[in-house]
Design an enzyme around this catalytic site. Structure first.
Site, PDB file in Angstrom:
ATOM      1  N   TRP A  11       6.431  42.320 -22.966  1.00 24.96           N
ATOM      2  CA  TRP A  11       7.234  41.645 -23.990  1.00 24.96           C
ATOM      3  C   TRP A  11       8.252  40.694 -23.356  1.00 24.96           C
ATOM      4  O   TRP A  11       8.492  39.593 -23.860  1.00 24.96           O
ATOM      5  CB  TRP A  11       7.901  42.690 -24.884  1.00 24.96           C
ATOM      6  CG  TRP A  11       8.483  42.152 -26.168  1.00 24.96           C
ATOM      7  CD1 TRP A  11       9.714  42.428 -26.683  1.00 24.96           C
ATOM      8  CD2 TRP A  11       7.848  41.277 -27.131  1.00 24.96           C
ATOM      9  NE1 TRP A  11       9.896  41.793 -27.884  1.00 24.96           N
ATOM     10  CE2 TRP A  11       8.750  41.079 -28.180  1.00 24.96           C
ATOM     11  CE3 TRP A  11       6.597  40.649 -27.191  1.00 24.96           C
ATOM     12  CZ2 TRP A  11       8.465  40.265 -29.289  1.00 24.96           C
ATOM     13  CZ3 TRP A  11       6.307  39.835 -28.298  1.00 24.96           C
ATOM     14  CH2 TRP A  11       7.231  39.653 -29.318  1.00 24.96           C
ATOM     15  N   LYS A 189       8.747  53.050 -36.618  1.00 22.90           N
ATOM     16  CA  LYS A 189       7.342  52.677 -36.876  1.00 22.90           C
ATOM     17  C   LYS A 189       6.471  53.034 -35.669  1.00 22.90           C
ATOM     18  O   LYS A 189       5.280  53.313 -35.823  1.00 22.90           O
ATOM     19  CB  LYS A 189       7.215  51.207 -37.275  1.00 22.90           C
ATOM     20  CG  LYS A 189       7.656  50.175 -36.254  1.00 22.90           C
ATOM     21  CD  LYS A 189       6.603  49.776 -35.264  1.00 22.90           C
ATOM     22  CE  LYS A 189       7.214  49.086 -34.065  1.00 22.90           C
ATOM     23  NZ  LYS A 189       6.241  48.692 -33.034  1.00 22.90           N
ATOM     24  N   SER A 252      -1.820  48.007 -29.607  1.00 28.98           N
ATOM     25  CA  SER A 252      -0.627  48.852 -29.604  1.00 28.98           C
ATOM     26  C   SER A 252      -0.807  50.049 -28.667  1.00 28.98           C
ATOM     27  O   SER A 252      -1.736  50.848 -28.830  1.00 28.98           O
ATOM     28  CB  SER A 252      -0.336  49.369 -31.019  1.00 28.98           C
ATOM     29  OG  SER A 252       0.545  50.457 -30.951  1.00 28.98           O
ATOM     30  N   ASN A 254       1.202  52.513 -28.540  1.00 26.08           N
ATOM     31  CA  ASN A 254       1.545  53.702 -29.318  1.00 26.08           C
ATOM     32  C   ASN A 254       0.302  54.217 -30.049  1.00 26.08           C
ATOM     33  O   ASN A 254       0.005  55.406 -30.039  1.00 26.08           O
ATOM     34  CB  ASN A 254       2.671  53.360 -30.301  1.00 26.08           C
ATOM     35  CG  ASN A 254       3.958  53.044 -29.575  1.00 26.08           C
ATOM     36  OD1 ASN A 254       4.574  53.913 -28.980  1.00 26.08           O
ATOM     37  ND2 ASN A 254       4.356  51.783 -29.581  1.00 26.08           N
TER      38      ASN A 254
HETATM   39  N1  LIG Z   1       4.654  44.702 -25.794  1.00 28.08           N
HETATM   40  C1  LIG Z   1       4.901  44.309 -27.026  1.00 28.08           C
HETATM   41  O1  LIG Z   1       4.020  43.755 -27.697  1.00 28.08           O
HETATM   42  C2  LIG Z   1       6.264  44.520 -27.608  1.00 28.08           C
HETATM   43  C3  LIG Z   1       6.586  43.810 -28.761  1.00 28.08           C
HETATM   44  C4  LIG Z   1       7.847  43.966 -29.312  1.00 28.08           C
HETATM   45  C5  LIG Z   1       8.745  44.845 -28.723  1.00 28.08           C
HETATM   46  N2  LIG Z   1       8.377  45.545 -27.611  1.00 28.08           N
HETATM   47  C6  LIG Z   1       9.377  46.454 -27.037  1.00 28.08           C
HETATM   48  O2  LIG Z   1       9.911  45.856 -25.871  1.00 28.08           O
HETATM   49  C7  LIG Z   1      10.307  46.884 -24.940  1.00 28.08           C
HETATM   50  C8  LIG Z   1       9.630  46.595 -23.622  1.00 28.08           C
HETATM   51  O3  LIG Z   1       8.246  46.650 -23.845  1.00 28.08           O
HETATM   52  P1  LIG Z   1       7.196  45.990 -22.861  1.00 28.08           P
HETATM   53  O4  LIG Z   1       5.954  45.862 -23.639  1.00 28.08           O
HETATM   54  O5  LIG Z   1       7.717  44.782 -22.208  1.00 28.08           O
HETATM   55  O6  LIG Z   1       7.069  47.191 -21.809  1.00 28.08           O
HETATM   56  P2  LIG Z   1       6.407  47.146 -20.364  1.00 28.08           P
HETATM   57  O7  LIG Z   1       6.146  48.552 -20.005  1.00 28.08           O
HETATM   58  O8  LIG Z   1       5.282  46.175 -20.361  1.00 28.08           O
HETATM   59  O9  LIG Z   1       7.564  46.547 -19.420  1.00 28.08           O
HETATM   60  C9  LIG Z   1       8.820  47.123 -19.256  1.00 28.08           C
HETATM   61  C10 LIG Z   1       9.434  46.497 -18.006  1.00 28.08           C
HETATM   62  O10 LIG Z   1      10.794  46.932 -17.899  1.00 28.08           O
HETATM   63  C11 LIG Z   1      11.043  47.045 -16.497  1.00 28.08           C
HETATM   64  N3  LIG Z   1      12.235  47.824 -16.256  1.00 28.08           N
HETATM   65  C12 LIG Z   1      12.440  49.161 -16.399  1.00 28.08           C
HETATM   66  N4  LIG Z   1      13.711  49.478 -16.079  1.00 28.08           N
HETATM   67  C13 LIG Z   1      14.323  48.321 -15.725  1.00 28.08           C
HETATM   68  C14 LIG Z   1      15.645  48.012 -15.280  1.00 28.08           C
HETATM   69  N5  LIG Z   1      16.577  48.944 -15.182  1.00 28.08           N
HETATM   70  N6  LIG Z   1      15.936  46.717 -15.004  1.00 28.08           N
HETATM   71  C15 LIG Z   1      14.988  45.757 -15.123  1.00 28.08           C
HETATM   72  N7  LIG Z   1      13.715  45.999 -15.533  1.00 28.08           N
HETATM   73  C16 LIG Z   1      13.406  47.271 -15.820  1.00 28.08           C
HETATM   74  C17 LIG Z   1       9.775  47.676 -15.941  1.00 28.08           C
HETATM   75  O11 LIG Z   1       9.669  47.518 -14.539  1.00 28.08           O
HETATM   76  C18 LIG Z   1       8.714  46.901 -16.719  1.00 28.08           C
HETATM   77  O12 LIG Z   1       8.299  45.743 -16.024  1.00 28.08           O
HETATM   78  C19 LIG Z   1       9.880  48.213 -25.576  1.00 28.08           C
HETATM   79  O13 LIG Z   1      10.989  48.773 -26.222  1.00 28.08           O
HETATM   80  C20 LIG Z   1       8.838  47.796 -26.606  1.00 28.08           C
HETATM   81  O14 LIG Z   1       8.771  48.696 -27.688  1.00 28.08           O
HETATM   82  C21 LIG Z   1       7.167  45.383 -27.024  1.00 28.08           C
END
Ligand SMILES: NC(=O)c1ccc[n+]([C@@H]2O[C@H](COP(=O)([O-])OP(=O)(O)OC[C@H]3O[C@@H](n4cnc5c(N)ncnc54)[C@H](O)[C@@H]3O)[C@@H](O)[C@H]2O)c1
Length: 329
Positions: A11, A189, A252, A254
Site C-alpha cells: 500500500w 471490515k 485480499s 484477509n
Molecule cells: N495492500 C492494500 O491493498 C491496502 C489497501 C488499503 C490499506 N492497507 C493497509 O495499509 C497497511 C499496510 O499494508 P500493506 O499492504 O502495505 O502491508 P505490507 O505487509 O505489504 O507492508 C508493510 C510494510 O511496513 C514495513 N514496516 C513495518 N514496520 C515498519 C517501521 N517501523 N518503519 C517502517 N516500515 C515498517 C514493512 O517492512 C513492510 O514493508 C495495513 O494496515 C493495511 O491494512 C492496505
C-alpha cells in the site's frame, strides 16, 4: 508538495506512486532495506512489472521526516505505536499526519488517530487525516478507478488531504468529519473479510457470502456507533464499500488467510504464511473486546473469535450462530 510515506509495502508504494502522479515530490521509508534498494532501482518486490519512477527511498526515518511537511503512516498497525515513538523523538517541526493503514490496537481499542495523539507531542501535529475506502493496492498501482475518503475533525485538513490525493484521472476523494467511523469501519471490515474467507475455505458459496456481508455490516455499524462514529459512515465507502471489496476478492490477504483457516490451518499459520500484512486476525480480537466492553451484540465477531482464539471448529462456530433464537430481520 513534499510528502513522505512511512512503510514501503504494497500500500505504501501504491500511495507513493499516486502522489508522484499528482506532481508531488515523494519519499518513502521502510525498515526493510531490500524494499528501499528495489525502489531506488526503479522496481518493487510485490509489483515487479510496474516501473517505479521519481520516488526517493530513504534508509533512515530521520531523512524521511526532514523531507516533508506531510507524513503518511502506512505500516501494519501492530507497529504503529513503536514507529510513532521513534518519530516523536526525531521531529523538529509540525507535520500533517495522514493515516492510510487499517487496524485497531487490541487491549487499548485505539485507532491510529488515538495512537498519534498518545505518541506525538501536540506541538508537532499541524493536522491529522485518515484516508480510507475500498482499495486494493493491486488495482490502484495499475491506476484503476478508485474512490477514497479523507476524514479529519478539521475540515480544512480533510480538504487539504483530499486535494493532495485526488487527481481527476483515476482517484476521486471525498471528505468526511467522521474520523472514528472511517477508522473503525476500515479496521473491522478486515475481521469480517477473514470470516468470508473461512466460509469460502469450507466450500460454502455466494449465498453464504452475501448473508455474511449483509449481517456483517450491521456488526460494523454497531461497533462504529458504540465507539462514537456515525451510522451512515458504516454504510459508505469506508464501511460497506471496503467490506464488499475485501470480503470477496482474491487480492485480499484477509480473505485469503480466512480461506486457509477454513481449510484447516491455524490462524497463526495463516498469518505467517502470508507474505503481506493480515490485519483482520487482530481486528477480530479488538472487535471482540469492544463488543464485551460495550455490551454489543456481535454474533459473527464472537464466532470468529472462538475459531481464531479458542480453537473452535469453524463448522461448530457456524452452527452456534445459526442456532441462535429466530427473530425478525
Ligand atoms: N495492500 C492494500 O491493498 C491496502 C489497501 C488499503 C490499506 N492497507 C493497509 O495499509 C497497511 C499496510 O499494508 P500493506 O499492504 O502495505 O502491508 P505490507 O505487509 O505489504 O507492508 C508493510 C510494510 O511496513 C514495513 N514496516 C513495518 N514496520 C515498519 C517501521 N517501523 N518503519 C517502517 N516500515 C515498517 C514493512 O517492512 C513492510 O514493508 C495495513 O494496515 C493495511 O491494512 C492496505
Amino acid at each position: 508538495m513534499n510528502v513522505s510515506v512511512l512503510g514501503a509495502g504494497a500500500w505504501g508504494i501504491t500511495i507513493a506512486q499516486t502522489l508522484t502522479d499528482n506532481g508531488h515530490s515523494v519519499s518513502i521509508y521502510d525498515v526493510n532495506k531490500d524494499f528501499v534498494d528495489a525502489i531506488n532501482n526503479g522496481t518493487h518486490p510485490f509489483f515487479k512489472d510496474n516501473k517505479i519512477e521519481n520516488i526517493k527511498g530513504f534508509y533512515t526515518l530521520k531523512e524521511a521526516l526532514d523531507f516533508a511537511p506531510y507524513i503518511v503512516i502506512c505500516v501494519p498497525t501492530k507497529f504503529t505505536r513503536s514507529l510513532l515513538k521513534e518519530v516523536n523523538k526525531l521531529l523538529n517541526d509540525e507535520k500533517v499526519f495522514i493515516n492510510v493503514s487499517k487496524g485497531i490496537e487490541p487491549d487499548t481499542s485505539k485507532c491510529v488517530r488515538e495512537i498519534v495523539d498518545d505518541e506525538i507531542d501536540k506541538k508537532f501535529i499541524r493536522g491529522y487525516a485518515s484516508l480510507s475506502g475500498p482499495s486494493h493496492a493491486e488495482e490502484l498501482i495499475q491506476r484503476k478507478l478508485t474512490l477514497l475518503v479523507s476524514a479529519s475533525f478539521d475540515k480544512d485538513i480533510a480538504k487539504e488531504v483530499q486535494l493532495l490525493f485526488a487527481n481527476g484521472k483515476y482517484l476521486r476523494v471525498y471528505t468526511s468529519s467522521d474520523v472514528i467511523g472511517c477508522e473503525i469501519g476500515g479496521a473491522i471490515k478486515n475481521a469480517i473479510a477473514v470470516v468470508s474467507g473461512v466460509l469460502t475455505g469450507l466450500g460454502l458459496g455466494e449465498n453464504a457470502r452475501a448473508a455474511l456481508i449483509s449481517r456483517g455490516i450491521l456488526e460494523i455499524e454497531r461497533v462504529v456507533v458504540a465507539m462514537g462514529g456515525k451510522k451512515e459512515t458504516a454504510f459508505g465507502l469506508t464501511g460497506m464499500g471496503d467490506l464488499i471489496v475485501t470480503a470477496s476478492s482474491m487480492n485480499s490477504r484477509n480473505f485469503n488467510a480466512g480461506i486457509a483457516i477454513g481449510k484447516g490451518e491455524s490462524a497463526a499459520d495463516a498469518v505467517n504464511h502470508s507474505k503481506q500484512t493480515v490485519e483482520g486476525v487482530r481486528a477480530v480480537l479488538a472487535a471482540y473486546q469492544i463488543g464485551k466492553t460495550h455490551n454489543i451484540e456481535l454474533p459473527i465477531i464472537n464466532a470468529a473469535y472462538s475459531v481464531l482464539y479458542e480453537n473452535v471448529d469453524p463448522i461448530n462456530a457456524i452452527k452456534g450462530v445459526l442456532s441462535r433464537e429466530l427473530k425478525a430481520e
